[in-house]
Design an enzyme around this catalytic site. Structure first.
Site, PDB file in Angstrom:
ATOM      1  N   TYR A 142       0.818  -1.209   0.000  1.00 54.15           N
ATOM      2  CA  TYR A 142       0.000   0.000   0.000  1.00 54.15           C
ATOM      3  C   TYR A 142       0.854   1.262   0.000  1.00 54.15           C
ATOM      4  CZ  TYR A 142      -4.673  -1.943   0.796  1.00 54.15           C
ATOM      5  OH  TYR A 142      -5.880  -2.565   0.657  1.00 54.15           O
ATOM      6  N   LYS A 189       3.179 -15.438   2.700  1.00 50.85           N
ATOM      7  CA  LYS A 189       3.435 -16.191   1.471  1.00 50.85           C
ATOM      8  C   LYS A 189       4.951 -16.416   1.439  1.00 50.85           C
ATOM      9  CE  LYS A 189       2.138 -17.932  -2.538  1.00 50.85           C
ATOM     10  NZ  LYS A 189       1.291 -19.145  -2.653  1.00 50.85           N
ATOM     11  N   ASP A 221      -2.808 -18.397   0.572  1.00 45.98           N
ATOM     12  CA  ASP A 221      -3.768 -19.108  -0.296  1.00 45.98           C
ATOM     13  C   ASP A 221      -4.491 -20.194   0.493  1.00 45.98           C
ATOM     14  OD1 ASP A 221      -1.280 -20.337  -0.134  1.00 45.98           O
ATOM     15  OD2 ASP A 221      -1.169 -20.887  -2.256  1.00 45.98           O
ATOM     16  N   ASP A 245      -6.402  -7.067   4.027  1.00 47.39           N
ATOM     17  CA  ASP A 245      -7.501  -6.409   3.315  1.00 47.39           C
ATOM     18  C   ASP A 245      -8.386  -7.462   2.656  1.00 47.39           C
ATOM     19  OD1 ASP A 245      -8.987  -4.295   2.095  1.00 47.39           O
ATOM     20  OD2 ASP A 245      -7.942  -4.743   0.221  1.00 47.39           O
ATOM     21  N   ASP A 249     -12.416  -9.137   3.990  1.00 44.41           N
ATOM     22  CA  ASP A 249     -13.645  -9.104   3.181  1.00 44.41           C
ATOM     23  C   ASP A 249     -14.187 -10.523   3.021  1.00 44.41           C
ATOM     24  OD1 ASP A 249     -13.603  -6.323   2.690  1.00 44.41           O
ATOM     25  OD2 ASP A 249     -14.207  -6.606   0.604  1.00 44.41           O
TER      26      ASP A 249
HETATM   27  C1  IPM Z   1     -10.431  -1.110   3.709  1.00 43.29           C
HETATM   28  C2  IPM Z   1     -10.646  -0.503   2.346  1.00 43.29           C
HETATM   29  C3  IPM Z   1      -9.461   0.397   2.024  1.00 43.29           C
HETATM   30  C4  IPM Z   1      -8.230  -0.477   2.011  1.00 43.29           C
HETATM   31  C5  IPM Z   1      -9.606   1.183   0.725  1.00 43.29           C
HETATM   32  C6  IPM Z   1     -10.860   1.998   0.684  1.00 43.29           C
HETATM   33  C7  IPM Z   1      -8.390   2.054   0.458  1.00 43.29           C
HETATM   34  O1  IPM Z   1     -10.828  -1.486   1.390  1.00 43.29           O
HETATM   35  O2  IPM Z   1     -10.374  -0.343   4.692  1.00 43.29           O
HETATM   36  O3  IPM Z   1     -10.327  -2.325   3.814  1.00 43.29           O
HETATM   37  O4  IPM Z   1      -7.930  -1.114   0.996  1.00 43.29           O
HETATM   38  O5  IPM Z   1      -7.535  -0.502   3.016  1.00 43.29           O
HETATM   39 MN    MN Z   2     -10.841  -3.516   2.178  1.00 50.15          MN
END
Ligand code: IPM
Ligand code: MN
Length: 351
Positions: A142, A189, A221, A245, A249
């Site tokens: 990042y 990884k 993975d 990240d 999700d």
């Molecule tokens: C999160 C979001 C952010 C990230 C984006 C919006 C930059 O997806 O907080 O997980 O990737 O960190």
């Molecule tokens: Mn995210």
């Protein structure tokens, strides 16, 4: 207790869900005799529109001078489809994370009894799931060097980590594991990436200082598969920025809705609390967004920044009671879907 809270609603559904989180905090304050002073600040696309900067200096000062930050969401589709935009809302979030040195992003993954059926996964698999992902938040790909060649036909992003950065976030994860089931999974990884090999080496060297914690190393993975197959076997997971990240999700679907999950970002300065769902512009202004992720983020603030355990429990129990009565926003497929405000009101009353 008297505390100042910076409130950064941001974009999309951010303002609607943050209003409900503020209401819960205010209700807790009245019930338990605290004073919370809320001060609003701009961030994201709204800040670009008004100030030309997604993280204006006024907002940074407000954050530094507050005891905690309540943050909604950031992002606007008008930037998503414009890869050459020079200023982007997301830069605001990344700048804020860096400026406040928020190195540990804490994302708890848990289920509610009444929502087991809302998950796309089978009930018997997700029952009892209760783990926390600690995502490193201010390093890795990042923030590494990125760019294009001179004719802009090739691009690169680099991932860099120092031992110090890894130790800092790993220490937090070890200490959290000590307070929980004493199991730590390090996701990397290391079979391919040099940064991952440094993560592994660094954490292996720390193990002796936390001999009560059982450490497992897992490739990312494989981890993405195990999280879905055996979610209840995890306790604390620690991983780098990008893997964290993606995995969080993925893990959020266990709960049934991304709208349910809170998060905390902890560093050396003011800590920040935000739902993990993002700005979701399609639903903005429609009073349909799920406020629970934001409300539970406020509860995390009470616990992590202010040490108010009873007050935190009051919010969690209220949310649980409301869900047990069958109430929910439309993402949870309840019998009758409530609006953001109406569900927020139910939670407020339950507190
Ligand atoms: C999160 C979001 C952010 C990230 C984006 C919006 C930059 O997806 O907080 O997980 O990737 O960190
Ligand atoms: Mn995210």
């Amino acid at each position: 207790m008297k505390k100042t809270i910076a409130v950064l609603p941001g974009d999309g559904i951010g303002p609607e869900v943050i209003e409900q989180a503020k209401n819960s905090l205010q209700t807790v304050a009245e019930k338990f005799g605290h004073t919370f002073i809320f001060k609003d600040g701009l961030i994201g696309a709204v800040a670009i529109d008004k100030k030309g900067n997604p993280y204006p200096i006024e907002t940074h000062k407000l954050c530094l001078n507050s005891d905690a930050i309540l943050f909604g969401a950031i992002g606007d589709p008008k930037y998503d489809n414009n890869p050459i935009a020079k200023i982007r809302p997301e830069q605001g979030l990344l700048k804020m994370r860096k400026a406040l040195a928020l190195y540990a992003n804490i994302r708890p993954i848990f289920t509610f009894k009444n929502l087991l059926a809302a998950s796309p996964l089978k009930e018997e698999i997700i029952k009892g799931t209760d783990f926390i992902v600690i995502r490193e938040l201010i390093g890795g790909i990042y923030f590494g060097k990125k760019g294009r060649n001179t004719v802009r036909t090739a691009a690169f992003d680099t991932s860099e980590y120092s031992q110090k950065e890894i130790e800092q976030v790993a220490k937090y994860a070890f200490q959290l594991a000590q307070k929980r089931k004493k199991r730590l999974t390090v996701v990397d990884k290391a079979n391919v990436l040099e940064t991952s090999r440094l993560w592994r080496e660094t954490i292996q060297n720390m193990e002796k200082d936390y001999s009560d914690v059982t450490v497992t190393y897992m490739f990312v993975d494989n981890a993405s598969m195990q999280i879905i197959k055996h979610p209840s076997e995890f306790d604390v997971i620690v991983t780098e920025n990008m893997f964290g990240d993606i995995l969080t999700d993925e893990a959020s679907v266990i709960t049934g809705s991304l709208g349910m999950l809170p998060s905390a970002s902890i560093g050396k300065k003011t800590a920040l609390y935000e739902p993990i769902h993002g700005s979701y512009h399609k639903a903005a202004g429609q009073n349909t967004a799920n406020p629970i992720g934001a409300v539970l983020s406020a509860a995390m603030m009470l616990e992590y920044s202010f040490g108010l355990k009873r007050e935190r429990d009051a919010i969690y129990t209220a949310v649980e009671n409301v869900l047990n009565k069958g109430f929910g926003t439309k993402d949870l497929n309840p019998k009758t879907a409530l609006g953001t405000k109406e569900l927020g009101e139910k939670i407020k009353k339950a507190i």
